[in-house]
Scaffold this motif. Structure first.
Motif, PDB file in Angstrom:
ATOM      1  N   LEU A 248       5.842 -14.353 -11.443  1.00 63.89           N
ATOM      2  CA  LEU A 248       4.492 -14.528 -11.989  1.00 63.89           C
ATOM      3  C   LEU A 248       3.754 -13.188 -11.964  1.00 63.89           C
ATOM      4  O   LEU A 248       2.852 -12.955 -12.762  1.00 63.89           O
ATOM      5  N   LEU A 249       4.154 -12.340 -11.015  1.00 65.36           N
ATOM      6  CA  LEU A 249       3.585 -11.003 -10.840  1.00 65.36           C
ATOM      7  C   LEU A 249       4.720  -9.988 -10.892  1.00 65.36           C
ATOM      8  O   LEU A 249       5.871 -10.335 -10.628  1.00 65.36           O
ATOM      9  N   PRO A 250       4.403  -8.728 -11.189  1.00 68.70           N
ATOM     10  CA  PRO A 250       5.430  -7.692 -11.095  1.00 68.70           C
ATOM     11  C   PRO A 250       6.018  -7.646  -9.691  1.00 68.70           C
ATOM     12  O   PRO A 250       5.293  -7.804  -8.699  1.00 68.70           O
ATOM     13  N   ALA A 251       7.316  -7.430  -9.588  1.00 70.66           N
ATOM     14  CA  ALA A 251       8.003  -7.432  -8.288  1.00 70.66           C
ATOM     15  C   ALA A 251       7.355  -6.488  -7.267  1.00 70.66           C
ATOM     16  O   ALA A 251       7.205  -6.866  -6.097  1.00 70.66           O
ATOM     17  N   PRO A 252       6.955  -5.256  -7.653  1.00 72.27           N
ATOM     18  CA  PRO A 252       6.327  -4.381  -6.649  1.00 72.27           C
ATOM     19  C   PRO A 252       5.030  -4.952  -6.082  1.00 72.27           C
ATOM     20  O   PRO A 252       4.687  -4.693  -4.926  1.00 72.27           O
ATOM     21  N   VAL A 253       4.314  -5.739  -6.895  1.00 73.50           N
ATOM     22  CA  VAL A 253       3.066  -6.363  -6.426  1.00 73.50           C
ATOM     23  C   VAL A 253       3.380  -7.492  -5.452  1.00 73.50           C
ATOM     24  O   VAL A 253       2.725  -7.632  -4.413  1.00 73.50           O
ATOM     25  N   VAL A 254       4.403  -8.292  -5.764  1.00 77.30           N
ATOM     26  CA  VAL A 254       4.825  -9.358  -4.841  1.00 77.30           C
ATOM     27  C   VAL A 254       5.242  -8.745  -3.504  1.00 77.30           C
ATOM     28  O   VAL A 254       4.851  -9.220  -2.431  1.00 77.30           O
ATOM     29  N   ASP A 255       6.028  -7.663  -3.568  1.00 78.32           N
ATOM     30  CA  ASP A 255       6.479  -6.990  -2.342  1.00 78.32           C
ATOM     31  C   ASP A 255       5.289  -6.482  -1.535  1.00 78.32           C
ATOM     32  O   ASP A 255       5.261  -6.592  -0.302  1.00 78.32           O
ATOM     33  N   TYR A 256       4.296  -5.922  -2.219  1.00 75.90           N
ATOM     34  CA  TYR A 256       3.106  -5.390  -1.545  1.00 75.90           C
ATOM     35  C   TYR A 256       2.341  -6.510  -0.850  1.00 75.90           C
ATOM     36  O   TYR A 256       1.898  -6.361   0.294  1.00 75.90           O
ATOM     37  N   ILE A 257       2.184  -7.637  -1.542  1.00 77.07           N
ATOM     38  CA  ILE A 257       1.468  -8.784  -0.967  1.00 77.07           C
ATOM     39  C   ILE A 257       2.179  -9.274   0.287  1.00 77.07           C
ATOM     40  O   ILE A 257       1.550  -9.536   1.325  1.00 77.07           O
ATOM     41  N   GLU A 258       3.515  -9.388   0.203  1.00 79.10           N
ATOM     42  CA  GLU A 258       4.287  -9.870   1.355  1.00 79.10           C
ATOM     43  C   GLU A 258       4.238  -8.869   2.507  1.00 79.10           C
ATOM     44  O   GLU A 258       4.102  -9.243   3.678  1.00 79.10           O
ATOM     45  N   GLN A 259       4.318  -7.591   2.155  1.00 78.43           N
ATOM     46  CA  GLN A 259       4.309  -6.511   3.155  1.00 78.43           C
ATOM     47  C   GLN A 259       3.019  -6.514   3.974  1.00 78.43           C
ATOM     48  O   GLN A 259       3.024  -6.300   5.187  1.00 78.43           O
ATOM     49  N   HIS A 260       1.896  -6.780   3.281  1.00 77.61           N
ATOM     50  CA  HIS A 260       0.587  -6.700   3.935  1.00 77.61           C
ATOM     51  C   HIS A 260       0.034  -8.076   4.315  1.00 77.61           C
ATOM     52  O   HIS A 260      -1.084  -8.162   4.849  1.00 77.61           O
ATOM     53  N   GLY A 261       0.794  -9.125   4.047  1.00 82.18           N
ATOM     54  CA  GLY A 261       0.343 -10.464   4.410  1.00 82.18           C
ATOM     55  C   GLY A 261      -0.949 -10.871   3.734  1.00 82.18           C
ATOM     56  O   GLY A 261      -1.824 -11.488   4.360  1.00 82.18           O
ATOM     57  N   LEU A 262      -1.089 -10.543   2.443  1.00 83.05           N
ATOM     58  CA  LEU A 262      -2.348 -10.794   1.736  1.00 83.05           C
ATOM     59  C   LEU A 262      -2.446 -12.231   1.232  1.00 83.05           C
ATOM     60  O   LEU A 262      -1.439 -12.873   0.933  1.00 83.05           O
ATOM     61  N   TYR A 263      -3.677 -12.709   1.141  1.00 84.84           N
ATOM     62  CA  TYR A 263      -4.010 -14.029   0.580  1.00 84.84           C
ATOM     63  C   TYR A 263      -3.451 -15.193   1.401  1.00 84.84           C
ATOM     64  O   TYR A 263      -3.466 -16.328   0.942  1.00 84.84           O
ATOM     65  N   MET A 264      -2.948 -14.926   2.592  1.00 81.46           N
ATOM     66  CA  MET A 264      -2.351 -16.000   3.390  1.00 81.46           C
ATOM     67  C   MET A 264      -3.402 -16.762   4.200  1.00 81.46           C
ATOM     68  O   MET A 264      -3.223 -17.918   4.523  1.00 81.46           O
ATOM     69  N   ASP A 265      -4.485 -16.067   4.574  1.00 83.73           N
ATOM     70  CA  ASP A 265      -5.496 -16.698   5.404  1.00 83.73           C
ATOM     71  C   ASP A 265      -6.827 -16.012   5.169  1.00 83.73           C
ATOM     72  O   ASP A 265      -6.970 -15.226   4.236  1.00 83.73           O
ATOM     73  N   ASP A 266      -7.807 -16.319   6.008  1.00 81.12           N
ATOM     74  CA  ASP A 266      -9.120 -15.696   5.838  1.00 81.12           C
ATOM     75  C   ASP A 266      -9.393 -14.670   6.935  1.00 81.12           C
ATOM     76  O   ASP A 266     -10.508 -14.483   7.385  1.00 81.12           O
ATOM     77  N   GLY A 267      -8.307 -13.983   7.341  1.00 77.56           N
ATOM     78  CA  GLY A 267      -8.432 -12.931   8.345  1.00 77.56           C
ATOM     79  C   GLY A 267      -8.943 -11.648   7.719  1.00 77.56           C
ATOM     80  O   GLY A 267      -9.479 -11.636   6.621  1.00 77.56           O
ATOM     81  N   PRO A 268      -8.738 -10.510   8.394  1.00 77.77           N
ATOM     82  CA  PRO A 268      -9.298  -9.233   7.933  1.00 77.77           C
ATOM     83  C   PRO A 268      -8.743  -8.766   6.611  1.00 77.77           C
ATOM     84  O   PRO A 268      -9.366  -7.972   5.923  1.00 77.77           O
ATOM     85  N   ASN A 269      -7.555  -9.249   6.204  1.00 71.30           N
ATOM     86  CA  ASN A 269      -6.983  -8.816   4.937  1.00 71.30           C
ATOM     87  C   ASN A 269      -7.348  -9.724   3.784  1.00 71.30           C
ATOM     88  O   ASN A 269      -6.929  -9.507   2.662  1.00 71.30           O
ATOM     89  N   ALA A 270      -8.107 -10.771   4.060  1.00 76.52           N
ATOM     90  CA  ALA A 270      -8.379 -11.746   3.016  1.00 76.52           C
ATOM     91  C   ALA A 270      -9.575 -11.341   2.180  1.00 76.52           C
ATOM     92  O   ALA A 270     -10.047 -10.221   2.212  1.00 76.52           O
TER      93      ALA A 270
END
Length: 288
Positions: free
Chosen positions: A238-260
């Motif tokens: 759904l997204l470019p592979a490097p963007v998916v990798d970046y999201i997984e690497q940084h744990g983005l959009y998973m919760d409402d913590g400091p990275n959210a």
């Protein structure tokens, strides 16, 4: 179809260490009969999806087949954190993801961080910024015979934008006239959107509104992607592979913590409602 009025006189404030990206901006027109065109897509890009990138390719086909323009550059301009939209990740991450998408999947797209790393800027001002950088500071684009032509700057957006433009009170009349009258817009239709009524109410600028139909319907949205991620579902392809990798690497959009989200109240409220429902269900089960 070119802008007859002179460039707007406006003072621009640049973010610290800012440099306008030009590494993929065509310096010379291939066809001297054409007018150079720069496409600008403003948005949250939280995260950037394949549809955002496809919009540029669809616009490229439309421009080549239906206009006297020649595209010399395409820019994604992520909105400032001050926009305070639910699901809006920090500008740092959004710009990084846009750069990964543009640099690793495209030969001509660029990311301009000017809007992202400062206070909220209206779309009209953002377009003026591009006009200033390309035509005032750089003198436009060179033709094969050494002359120079000013580039036309146009907004590229989805049909949801034109729908909001037709709603009374959402946009100021001055900004609408500046965006649609001076610059113009290329609108990519979205699945299920009815554009006729919106266009009718903007009829005075109809000559500057270009509607582009999706030949292959794609309704991927950042909102749906964020929902998938919160539910632990895959967003690959759904997204470019490097963007998916970046999201997984940084744990983005998973919760409402400091990275959210910079404005994560809506997400937190949604989770709170879920907990309340679970508690109510649990209470009901234990009492039965």
């Amino acid at each position: 179809m070119s802008s007859a009025s002179p460039p707007p006189t406006r003072e621009f404030t640049d973010p610290p260490n800012y440099q306008f990206p030009t590494h993929r901006l065509s310096r010379v027109l291939r066809n001297p009969e054409k007018q150079p065109l720069v496409l600008v897509a403003c948005g949250s890009f939280s995260p950037v999806t394949y549809l955002h990138l496809r919009m540029f390719e669809m616009a490229k086909d439309y421009v080549r087949q239906n206009t006297d323009f020649e595209i010399v550059g395409g820019y994604l301009s992520p909105v400032s954190d001050q926009y305070k939209k639910p699901g809006l990740l920090s500008a740092h991450h959004r710009v990084n993801m846009c750069n990964l998408a543009a640099e690793q999947t495209s030969q001509w797209l660029m990311v301009d961080p000017w809007e992202a790393f400062q206070s909220y800027q209206r779309t009209a001002v953002v377009l003026d910024h591009f006009e200033h950088e390309i035509n005032v500071k750089r003198g436009g684009v060179e033709t094969p015979d050494g002359a120079r032509k000013p580039a036309r700057v146009m907004l590229l957006a989805g049909s949801d934008l034109i729908a909001t433009m037709s709603e009374p009170g959402v946009w100021s009349e001055a900004d609408l006239d500046h965006i649609l009258g001076r610059y113009g817009v290329l609108i990519i239709e979205r699945a299920g959107a009815d554009m006729d009524q919106a266009i009718d109410s903007l009829s005075r600028w109809r000559h500057n509104i270009h509607l582009i139909h999706q030949l292959v319907q794609n309704d991927v949205s950042s909102t749906k992607v964020r929902l998938f991620l919160r539910r632990g579902l895959s967003v690959r392809y759904l997204l470019p592979a490097p963007v998916v990798d970046y999201i997984e690497q940084h744990g983005l959009y998973m919760d409402d913590g400091p990275n959210a989200s910079a404005a994560s109240g809506a997400v937190a409220a949604e989770k709170e409602k879920g907990k309340e429902k679970e508690a109510a269900a649990s209470s009901s089960a234990s009492s039965s």
